[in-house]
Design a protein around this motif. Sequence first.
Motif, PDB file in Angstrom:
ATOM      1  N   ASP A 190      30.822  35.621  40.707  1.00 26.04           N
ATOM      2  CA  ASP A 190      31.303  36.723  39.131  1.00 26.04           C
ATOM      3  C   ASP A 190      31.475  38.089  39.653  1.00 26.04           C
ATOM      4  O   ASP A 190      32.603  38.188  39.003  1.00 26.04           O
ATOM      5  CB  ASP A 190      29.656  37.483  39.527  1.00 26.04           C
ATOM      6  N   ASP A 191      32.114  37.881  41.086  1.00 20.97           N
ATOM      7  CA  ASP A 191      33.062  39.756  41.136  1.00 20.97           C
ATOM      8  C   ASP A 191      34.794  39.301  40.596  1.00 20.97           C
ATOM      9  O   ASP A 191      35.361  40.263  40.124  1.00 20.97           O
ATOM     10  CB  ASP A 191      33.278  39.869  42.752  1.00 20.97           C
ATOM     11  N   ALA A 192      34.836  37.856  41.486  1.00 26.63           N
ATOM     12  CA  ALA A 192      36.473  37.604  40.730  1.00 26.63           C
ATOM     13  C   ALA A 192      36.448  37.080  39.756  1.00 26.63           C
ATOM     14  O   ALA A 192      37.777  37.468  39.333  1.00 26.63           O
ATOM     15  CB  ALA A 192      36.556  36.130  41.747  1.00 26.63           C
ATOM     16  N   ILE A 193      35.242  36.774  39.088  1.00 27.10           N
ATOM     17  CA  ILE A 193      35.942  36.783  37.472  1.00 27.10           C
ATOM     18  C   ILE A 193      35.882  37.609  37.051  1.00 27.10           C
ATOM     19  O   ILE A 193      36.868  38.203  36.097  1.00 27.10           O
ATOM     20  CB  ILE A 193      34.943  35.575  36.678  1.00 27.10           C
ATOM     21  N   GLY A 194      35.438  39.131  36.964  1.00 25.62           N
ATOM     22  CA  GLY A 194      35.768  40.598  37.220  1.00 25.62           C
ATOM     23  C   GLY A 194      36.277  41.113  36.995  1.00 25.62           C
ATOM     24  O   GLY A 194      37.507  41.769  35.998  1.00 25.62           O
ATOM     25  N   VAL A 195      36.989  40.871  38.394  1.00 27.67           N
ATOM     26  CA  VAL A 195      38.690  41.695  38.676  1.00 27.67           C
ATOM     27  C   VAL A 195      39.671  40.458  37.777  1.00 27.67           C
ATOM     28  O   VAL A 195      40.655  41.434  37.478  1.00 27.67           O
ATOM     29  CB  VAL A 195      38.910  40.683  40.330  1.00 27.67           C
ATOM     30  N   ALA A 196      39.499  39.772  37.517  1.00 29.53           N
ATOM     31  CA  ALA A 196      40.454  38.619  36.766  1.00 29.53           C
ATOM     32  C   ALA A 196      40.807  39.501  35.452  1.00 29.53           C
ATOM     33  O   ALA A 196      41.883  39.542  35.071  1.00 29.53           O
ATOM     34  CB  ALA A 196      40.296  37.023  37.197  1.00 29.53           C
ATOM     35  N   LEU A 197      39.447  39.005  34.857  1.00 31.41           N
ATOM     36  CA  LEU A 197      39.506  39.437  33.789  1.00 31.41           C
ATOM     37  C   LEU A 197      39.553  40.776  33.810  1.00 31.41           C
ATOM     38  O   LEU A 197      40.623  41.915  32.390  1.00 31.41           O
ATOM     39  CB  LEU A 197      37.889  39.254  32.865  1.00 31.41           C
ATOM     40  N   GLY A 198      39.408  41.732  33.853  1.00 32.31           N
ATOM     41  CA  GLY A 198      40.360  43.523  33.939  1.00 32.31           C
ATOM     42  C   GLY A 198      41.557  43.618  34.371  1.00 32.31           C
ATOM     43  O   GLY A 198      41.926  44.362  33.864  1.00 32.31           O
ATOM     44  N   ALA A 199      42.262  42.430  35.158  1.00 30.40           N
ATOM     45  CA  ALA A 199      43.818  42.212  35.193  1.00 30.40           C
ATOM     46  C   ALA A 199      43.606  42.368  34.226  1.00 30.40           C
ATOM     47  O   ALA A 199      45.410  43.044  34.028  1.00 30.40           O
ATOM     48  CB  ALA A 199      43.361  41.967  36.574  1.00 30.40           C
ATOM     49  N   PHE A 200      43.597  41.603  33.527  1.00 25.01           N
ATOM     50  CA  PHE A 200      44.323  40.874  32.578  1.00 25.01           C
ATOM     51  C   PHE A 200      44.263  41.957  31.443  1.00 25.01           C
ATOM     52  O   PHE A 200      45.129  42.358  30.564  1.00 25.01           O
ATOM     53  CB  PHE A 200      43.459  39.240  31.563  1.00 25.01           C
ATOM     54  N   ASP A 201      42.949  42.766  30.981  1.00 26.57           N
ATOM     55  CA  ASP A 201      42.432  43.581  30.068  1.00 26.57           C
ATOM     56  C   ASP A 201      43.837  44.592  30.312  1.00 26.57           C
ATOM     57  O   ASP A 201      44.539  44.659  29.204  1.00 26.57           O
ATOM     58  CB  ASP A 201      41.155  44.636  29.970  1.00 26.57           C
ATOM     59  N   SER A 202      43.967  45.392  31.336  1.00 29.44           N
ATOM     60  CA  SER A 202      44.930  46.135  31.347  1.00 29.44           C
ATOM     61  C   SER A 202      46.425  45.671  31.921  1.00 29.44           C
ATOM     62  O   SER A 202      47.659  46.673  32.240  1.00 29.44           O
ATOM     63  CB  SER A 202      44.373  46.785  32.510  1.00 29.44           C
ATOM     64  N   ALA A 203      46.730  44.797  31.415  1.00 32.57           N
ATOM     65  CA  ALA A 203      48.119  43.761  31.553  1.00 32.57           C
ATOM     66  C   ALA A 203      49.178  44.864  30.866  1.00 32.57           C
ATOM     67  O   ALA A 203      48.984  44.405  29.517  1.00 32.57           O
ATOM     68  CB  ALA A 203      48.143  42.856  32.191  1.00 32.57           C
TER      69      ALA A 203
END
Length: 170
Positions: A130-143
């Motif tokens: 769940d944390d790995a998913i959150g980090v990926a989505l967060g990185a995409f959001d602010s890219a």
Amino acid sequence: MRVELVQGDITVEHVDAIVNAANSSLLGGGGVDGAIHRAGGPEILAACEDLRRSHYGRGLPTGEAVATTAGRLHAHWVIHTVGPQYWPGKDQTHLLRSCYVRSLAVADELDARTVAFPLVSAGIYGWPIDDAIGVALGAFDSAETSVEEARLVLFDRETHDLATRIRSGG
Ligand code: ADP
């Protein structure tokens, strides 16, 4: 950038670049790394060996990314990135995030517009899913990137469903 959640095997994706959750040796391994080398053929390993000789004698650092040919895959490039191994109590989120940020930066240099990502560090490297998913989505959001579409490819249905729930905030 559009973000798609896809369930399945990343090696069958048709995109400009496929990201590999490599290890720092760049010389292949298990999990998605093994699958990419098997499906893409020996050209990818040969390019990785060249990179080791020319630029990364001590291996590709954690959180960094570098591109090679994609061999027989339906992509122009494989972007190899090295996720951190999960270590309880040690905050390495910045390094996991960096895998996505640096992979997108390499994709920009290549002018790649569609990029497929595995869930970096969430397999053999033990990061909580769940944390790995959150980090990926967060990185995409602010890219800040010219990449038009990032596909996060989740290998199994359970992980895909979890990513869908996390994305919708549920
Ligand atoms: P790491 O060493 O970074 O943890 P792994 O390859 O072990 O890398 O796992 C990363 C993620 O990739 C895991 O969620 C795993 O289930 C997934 N995975 C493994 N094989 C594939 C594949 N062929 N396509 C997409 N995802 C895959």
